[in-house]
Design an enzyme around this catalytic site. Structure first.
Site, PDB file in Angstrom:
ATOM      1  N   ARG A  68      34.526  30.988  48.131  1.00 58.37           N
ATOM      2  CA  ARG A  68      34.777  30.605  46.567  1.00 58.37           C
ATOM      3  C   ARG A  68      34.866  28.995  46.357  1.00 58.37           C
ATOM      4  O   ARG A  68      34.589  28.818  45.048  1.00 58.37           O
ATOM      5  CB  ARG A  68      36.127  31.357  46.504  1.00 58.37           C
ATOM      6  CG  ARG A  68      36.329  31.553  45.080  1.00 58.37           C
ATOM      7  CD  ARG A  68      37.546  32.804  44.963  1.00 58.37           C
ATOM      8  NE  ARG A  68      37.740  33.069  43.613  1.00 58.37           N
ATOM      9  CZ  ARG A  68      38.784  32.484  42.745  1.00 58.37           C
ATOM     10  NH1 ARG A  68      39.697  31.746  43.216  1.00 58.37           N
ATOM     11  NH2 ARG A  68      39.053  32.903  41.446  1.00 58.37           N
TER      12      ARG A  68
ATOM     13  N   ILE B 283      36.425  31.638  36.383  1.00 55.04           N
ATOM     14  CA  ILE B 283      36.062  32.462  37.501  1.00 55.04           C
ATOM     15  C   ILE B 283      37.251  33.406  37.882  1.00 55.04           C
ATOM     16  O   ILE B 283      38.347  33.221  37.916  1.00 55.04           O
ATOM     17  CB  ILE B 283      35.891  31.446  38.970  1.00 55.04           C
ATOM     18  CG1 ILE B 283      35.678  32.522  40.199  1.00 55.04           C
ATOM     19  CG2 ILE B 283      37.102  30.525  38.897  1.00 55.04           C
ATOM     20  CD1 ILE B 283      35.202  31.531  41.321  1.00 55.04           C
ATOM     21  N   SER B 284      36.863  34.685  37.984  1.00 56.19           N
ATOM     22  CA  SER B 284      37.953  35.736  38.050  1.00 56.19           C
ATOM     23  C   SER B 284      38.833  35.729  39.236  1.00 56.19           C
ATOM     24  O   SER B 284      38.293  35.192  40.384  1.00 56.19           O
ATOM     25  CB  SER B 284      37.018  37.030  37.849  1.00 56.19           C
ATOM     26  OG  SER B 284      36.481  37.413  36.715  1.00 56.19           O
ATOM     27  N   GLN B 285      40.023  36.281  39.423  1.00 56.29           N
ATOM     28  CA  GLN B 285      40.789  36.474  40.413  1.00 56.29           C
ATOM     29  C   GLN B 285      40.295  37.055  41.489  1.00 56.29           C
ATOM     30  O   GLN B 285      39.520  38.249  41.297  1.00 56.29           O
ATOM     31  CB  GLN B 285      41.982  37.120  39.675  1.00 56.29           C
ATOM     32  CG  GLN B 285      43.116  37.470  40.689  1.00 56.29           C
ATOM     33  CD  GLN B 285      44.169  38.533  40.060  1.00 56.29           C
ATOM     34  OE1 GLN B 285      43.891  38.853  39.047  1.00 56.29           O
ATOM     35  NE2 GLN B 285      45.156  38.884  40.776  1.00 56.29           N
TER      36      GLN B 285
END
Ligand code: SAM
Length: 220
Positions: free
Chosen positions: A41, A67-69
């Site tokens: 990530r 950016i998503s969890q």
């Protein structure tokens, strides 16, 4: 790009994410966990937020987008039940993190992003990571993939007031679609299965995404 010294710290943080934020909260699909381990990530997070790369929350990526969890990325991926020989359509490439996870779990990913700058950056990151089974398109994803095509799996990674009609039409019979559906402030994460031409919903959980802006999404 991450240097050698940082790599060990990120590896530790990644394992902690897998155990505490994913496995402990019901992410059990071994293929999804393997993909979340394999895709770093930190490669997708901008410098200012690098130390928070494995925090269990969305992070800004510029241009008002996120950016998503990690938990939500893993949950949506698990709910989509990807097939190694299948194809998936993603709306909202963003930084390309979710795209990279999808690309590990199916044969080909088609991804649409409204903002050219984000798509270019995602293409550069995935290119650097050697991920080649992705087709990119810059434009309004609410209108669907620009060529006549149907998909077994569709993931919408921005909030929609309802599933855009062109997207529903591009889902194959018996295909699955996961999307955050609701208002511009909060949504329900829903998985749909297409049965006899109709979308049958199953509620997953509440969630909060940035808006899908477009002809069949929200106004800007
Ligand atoms: N998939 C990303 C990830 O891996 O973290 C997160 C995507 S972000 C939450 C939502 C993205 O949807 C933003 O990059 C935004 O620009 C994009 N978007 C908004 N409206 C869109 C549209 N009509 N078509 C395609 N992308 C759109």
């Amino acid at each position: 790009m991450v240097d050698y010294d940082q790599a060990g710290r990120f590896e530790y943080a990644r394992e902690t994410m897998i155990r505490q934020h994913l496995e402990a909260r019901g992410i059990t699909d071994p293929e999804v966990l393997e993909a979340m381990r394999a895709i770093r990530r930190e490669e997708f997070v901008t410098g200012k937020y690098l130390s928070e790369a494995y925090a269990d929350r969305p992070l800004p990526i510029g241009l008002g987008q996120t950016i998503s969890q990690p938990y939500i990325v893993a949950l949506m991926t698990q709910e989509l039940r990807l097939k190694p020989d299948g194809e998936a359509l993603e709306l909202g490439t963003g930084c390309g993190y979710q795209t990279a996870i999808l690309a590990r779990l199916c044969r080909r990913v088609y991804t649409i992003e409204r903002l050219g700058q984000l798509s270019e950056s995602a293409q550069a990151i995935l290119g650097r990571l050697g991920i080649e089974n992705v087709e990119y398109f810059v434009g309004d994803g609410s209108k669907g993939w620009p060529e006549k095509k149907e998909f077994d799996r569709i993931m919408i990674t921005a909030a929609v007031p309802q599933v855009p009609q062109p997207i529903a039409e591009q889902l194959k019979e018996d295909g699955l679609l996961v999307a955050p559906v609701g208002g511009d402030f909060a949504q329900d994460l829903i998985r749909y299965r297409k049965c006899e031409g109709r979308l049958q919903p199953s509620m997953i959980c509440g969630c909060r995404f940035v808006k899908l802006i477009g002809e069949h999404g929200f106004d800007e």
